[in-house]
Design a protein around this motif. Sequence first.
Motif: not given
Length: 292
Positions: A213-216, A39, A36, A168, A77, A85, A247-248, A171
Motif C-alpha cells: 500500500p502506498r501509505s506504507c 484492516h 478498510n 500486498l 480483494s 486497486r 494507492k499502491l 503489510n
Amino acid sequence: MVSKKPTRPKSLSSGRPPTVKSSRSMSRKASRTLINTHHQLDKQRRQAATKGDKGTEARITAEIEQLGGIDHYQKASLQGQSLDRGGDTSKVLLEWLPMADLKKHGQPLKMLEVGSLSTRNACSTSGVFDMQHIDLNSQEPGIKQQDFMDRPLPKDESETFDIISLSLVLNFVPEADGRGQMLLRTLSFLRKESDTPMGTAEDLFPSLFVVLPRSCVDNSRYFTDARFDELMTILGYARMKTKMTQKLAYSLWRRVGSTRTRLPSFTKKEINPGRTRNNFVMTLKGSAIRPA
C-alpha cells in the motif's frame, strides 16, 4: 500458530483472521468498505495481542469472523484488483519485463507467487512463467495452502526460483521484524545470480517483485521509500524498477550477489512525526550468517 522457537518470527497466519466461508458477491462500495474495516479491526486485534489483552483480542476476532473472516476478505480483494486497486498488480510486472525476449527463450522462468489470490492473473497466463502459487487460505485448487515462513528450504538449485512475488503480503505480516525476516528468507529461494543467463533479460533476474500500500512508504512515521532502499541494500537487493499509483507502491529488486557475510541491524526510528501518519515499519535483527 505458536512458534516452536522463541526467536522465530510469527507465522503469517498470526496476521490473518480465521476463515469463514462466504459466497456472497459484493458491490464496489461494499468491497471497499469490507477491506478498510478488516484492516482497521486487524490492526486493533494485533495491538490487543501485543498488550496481552486477551479479552479485547477475542472480541475483535469475533467481529472479524462476523464479517466473513479471511475468505470473505480475499473475495473482496479479488474484486478490488479490478476495482479499487487499479487492476491485477502482476500486469505492472509484465510491463517492466522484456516479454518479446522472454517468449523467445526456450525455458520458462520459475516464479513463486506468495499470497496468491488467483491462478488466472496476468503473469499466470503470460506463457513465460512456470508458476507456483501459495497462500495461507487457498481459494483455488492450483494454489497450495502454505505459509511462506514454513515452506521447506530448497534442497538444491532445481528448487529455487528466478523471481518471487510478494504482492500486498508484507503489510499483512504482524510484526516489523517478521517483515524483515520474510524479505531475508526470499534470498534462500532465489537462484544464484550467475546461473542460467538469459541474454537481454539477465539484468532483471533473479528478482523480487514487491507491492505495498502506498501509505506504507509515504505516510508512515517510521518508514519511507528511501528507508526501503536502505533495507533492501543491506539484504543484497538493488532496485531495478519502481512505480507509484494513488494507492499502491510497486518495485522490482534484483539480487545482486553481495559477498556480505554479516547483516547489520535495521532498526525502527521516527522519521516523519505526525498524528495523521501510520506506524508501518520493517526492521531486521543483525545476523552473522547470510542465506545461501
